[in-house]
Motif scaffolding. Structure first.
Motif, PDB file in Angstrom:
ATOM      1  N   GLU A  49      43.687 -35.240  -7.719  1.00  0.00           N
ATOM      2  CA  GLU A  49      42.757 -36.220  -7.180  1.00  0.00           C
ATOM      3  C   GLU A  49      41.578 -35.450  -6.612  1.00  0.00           C
ATOM      4  OE1 GLU A  49      45.088 -39.822  -5.363  1.00  0.00           O
ATOM      5  OE2 GLU A  49      43.869 -38.938  -3.795  1.00  0.00           O
ATOM      6  N   TRP A  50      40.462 -35.503  -7.297  1.00  0.00           N
ATOM      7  CA  TRP A  50      39.268 -34.849  -6.763  1.00  0.00           C
ATOM      8  C   TRP A  50      38.500 -35.848  -5.915  1.00  0.00           C
ATOM      9  CZ3 TRP A  50      40.426 -33.225 -11.906  1.00  0.00           C
ATOM     10  CH2 TRP A  50      40.625 -31.841 -12.045  1.00  0.00           C
ATOM     11  N   ILE A  51      38.247 -35.461  -4.687  1.00  0.00           N
ATOM     12  CA  ILE A  51      37.559 -36.343  -3.751  1.00  0.00           C
ATOM     13  C   ILE A  51      36.159 -35.791  -3.535  1.00  0.00           C
ATOM     14  CG2 ILE A  51      37.624 -37.322  -1.432  1.00  0.00           C
ATOM     15  CD1 ILE A  51      40.711 -36.521  -1.523  1.00  0.00           C
ATOM     16  N   ILE A  55      26.869 -36.461  -1.597  1.00  0.00           N
ATOM     17  CA  ILE A  55      26.007 -37.516  -2.132  1.00  0.00           C
ATOM     18  C   ILE A  55      25.488 -37.131  -3.510  1.00  0.00           C
ATOM     19  CG2 ILE A  55      25.318 -38.445   0.120  1.00  0.00           C
ATOM     20  CD1 ILE A  55      22.709 -36.746  -0.221  1.00  0.00           C
ATOM     21  N   PHE A  56      26.061 -36.049  -4.090  1.00  0.00           N
ATOM     22  CA  PHE A  56      25.691 -35.622  -5.441  1.00  0.00           C
ATOM     23  C   PHE A  56      26.833 -35.929  -6.400  1.00  0.00           C
ATOM     24  CE2 PHE A  56      24.492 -32.285  -2.344  1.00  0.00           C
ATOM     25  CZ  PHE A  56      23.138 -32.523  -2.288  1.00  0.00           C
ATOM     26  N   VAL A  57      26.483 -36.010  -7.678  1.00  0.00           N
ATOM     27  CA  VAL A  57      27.514 -36.082  -8.719  1.00  0.00           C
ATOM     28  C   VAL A  57      28.071 -34.680  -8.917  1.00  0.00           C
ATOM     29  CG1 VAL A  57      27.977 -36.624 -11.137  1.00  0.00           C
ATOM     30  CG2 VAL A  57      26.301 -37.959  -9.880  1.00  0.00           C
ATOM     31  N   HIS A  58      29.385 -34.562  -8.998  1.00  0.00           N
ATOM     32  CA  HIS A  58      30.016 -33.292  -9.337  1.00  0.00           C
ATOM     33  C   HIS A  58      30.887 -33.481 -10.577  1.00  0.00           C
ATOM     34  CE1 HIS A  58      28.618 -31.364  -5.753  1.00  0.00           C
ATOM     35  NE2 HIS A  58      29.315 -32.126  -4.937  1.00  0.00           N
ATOM     36  N   THR A  59      31.196 -32.357 -11.206  1.00  0.00           N
ATOM     37  CA  THR A  59      32.169 -32.401 -12.294  1.00  0.00           C
ATOM     38  C   THR A  59      33.231 -31.348 -12.044  1.00  0.00           C
ATOM     39  OG1 THR A  59      31.155 -30.741 -13.756  1.00  0.00           O
ATOM     40  CG2 THR A  59      30.329 -33.011 -13.945  1.00  0.00           C
ATOM     41  N   ALA A  60      34.387 -31.565 -12.616  1.00  0.00           N
ATOM     42  CA  ALA A  60      35.412 -30.529 -12.705  1.00  0.00           C
ATOM     43  C   ALA A  60      35.520 -30.236 -14.196  1.00  0.00           C
ATOM     44  CB  ALA A  60      36.734 -31.005 -12.127  1.00  0.00           C
ATOM     45  N   THR A  61      34.889 -29.154 -14.604  1.00  0.00           N
ATOM     46  CA  THR A  61      34.785 -28.827 -16.022  1.00  0.00           C
ATOM     47  C   THR A  61      35.616 -27.583 -16.302  1.00  0.00           C
ATOM     48  OG1 THR A  61      32.552 -29.743 -16.023  1.00  0.00           O
ATOM     49  CG2 THR A  61      33.154 -28.327 -17.889  1.00  0.00           C
ATOM     50  N   VAL A  87      43.759 -22.513 -15.280  1.00  0.00           N
ATOM     51  CA  VAL A  87      42.494 -23.081 -15.742  1.00  0.00           C
ATOM     52  C   VAL A  87      41.429 -22.873 -14.676  1.00  0.00           C
ATOM     53  CG1 VAL A  87      41.338 -25.157 -16.586  1.00  0.00           C
ATOM     54  CG2 VAL A  87      43.773 -24.818 -17.045  1.00  0.00           C
ATOM     55  N   GLU A  88      40.400 -22.146 -15.042  1.00  0.00           N
ATOM     56  CA  GLU A  88      39.241 -22.041 -14.152  1.00  0.00           C
ATOM     57  C   GLU A  88      38.310 -23.200 -14.470  1.00  0.00           C
ATOM     58  OE1 GLU A  88      37.355 -18.252 -14.316  1.00  0.00           O
ATOM     59  OE2 GLU A  88      39.266 -17.194 -14.279  1.00  0.00           O
ATOM     60  N   TYR A  89      37.764 -23.792 -13.407  1.00  0.00           N
ATOM     61  CA  TYR A  89      36.829 -24.884 -13.641  1.00  0.00           C
ATOM     62  C   TYR A  89      35.650 -24.783 -12.690  1.00  0.00           C
ATOM     63  CZ  TYR A  89      39.058 -27.317  -9.670  1.00  0.00           C
ATOM     64  OH  TYR A  89      39.536 -27.659  -8.440  1.00  0.00           O
ATOM     65  N   TYR A  90      34.604 -25.504 -13.001  1.00  0.00           N
ATOM     66  CA  TYR A  90      33.368 -25.420 -12.230  1.00  0.00           C
ATOM     67  C   TYR A  90      32.660 -26.762 -12.324  1.00  0.00           C
ATOM     68  CZ  TYR A  90      31.200 -25.019 -16.817  1.00  0.00           C
ATOM     69  OH  TYR A  90      30.812 -25.268 -18.098  1.00  0.00           O
ATOM     70  N   CYS A  91      31.590 -26.871 -11.581  1.00  0.00           N
ATOM     71  CA  CYS A  91      30.760 -28.077 -11.649  1.00  0.00           C
ATOM     72  C   CYS A  91      29.571 -27.776 -12.549  1.00  0.00           C
ATOM     73  CB  CYS A  91      30.301 -28.484 -10.257  1.00  0.00           C
ATOM     74  SG  CYS A  91      29.082 -29.815 -10.298  1.00  0.00           S
ATOM     75  N   ARG A  92      29.343 -28.633 -13.529  1.00  0.00           N
ATOM     76  CA  ARG A  92      28.241 -28.399 -14.475  1.00  0.00           C
ATOM     77  C   ARG A  92      26.883 -28.457 -13.797  1.00  0.00           C
ATOM     78  NH1 ARG A  92      28.135 -32.573 -17.925  1.00  0.00           N
ATOM     79  NH2 ARG A  92      30.198 -33.420 -17.525  1.00  0.00           N
ATOM     80  N   PHE A  93      26.783 -29.234 -12.718  1.00  0.00           N
ATOM     81  CA  PHE A  93      25.484 -29.378 -12.058  1.00  0.00           C
ATOM     82  C   PHE A  93      25.259 -28.302 -10.997  1.00  0.00           C
ATOM     83  CE2 PHE A  93      26.923 -33.694 -13.250  1.00  0.00           C
ATOM     84  CZ  PHE A  93      26.053 -33.859 -14.313  1.00  0.00           C
TER      85      PHE A  93
END
Ligand SMILES: [Cu+2]
Length: 105
Positions: A49-51, A55-61, A87-93
């Protein structure tokens, strides 16, 4: 006596219940452009559950392409883990937002 057709249904329900009893829900917070915790251990079948408290859009990529989840501002998005691995992940933005999910089978 139970009708015969009910037996496989009960068996299937028992299986579903025993699987969900072991599955956990793990919360990961995105706040002030930081993912925390930076490293999370989970198991296949668990729900992440990513919370997003920003106030920005984030991603788990996922870097390996397994998933790409978008969280609108102030929203929570869930994902059920289907594959084991680290799995390494990051935010695209915000590419500085990075974290790791260690998924056990
Ligand atoms: Cu972001």
């Amino acid at each position: 006596m139970m009708p015969r057709w009910i037996v496989p249904i009960i068996a299937a329900l028992t299986l579903v219940m025993s699987v969900s009893a072991h599955a956990a829900t793990i919360q990961i917070t995105m706040e002030n452009l930081v993912i925390s915790p930076a490293e999370t251990s989970a198991k296949v079948g668990d729900t992440i559950e990513w919370i997003n408290k920003d106030i920005f859009v984030h991603t788990a990529t996922a870097r390996n392409g397994d998933w790409d989840v978008t969280m609108p501002p102030k929203k929570t998005v869930t994902l059920v883990l289907k594959k084991a691995g680290t799995v390494e992940y990051y935010c695209r933005f915000h590419p500085n937002m990075k974290a790791t999910l260690v998924i056990a089978p």
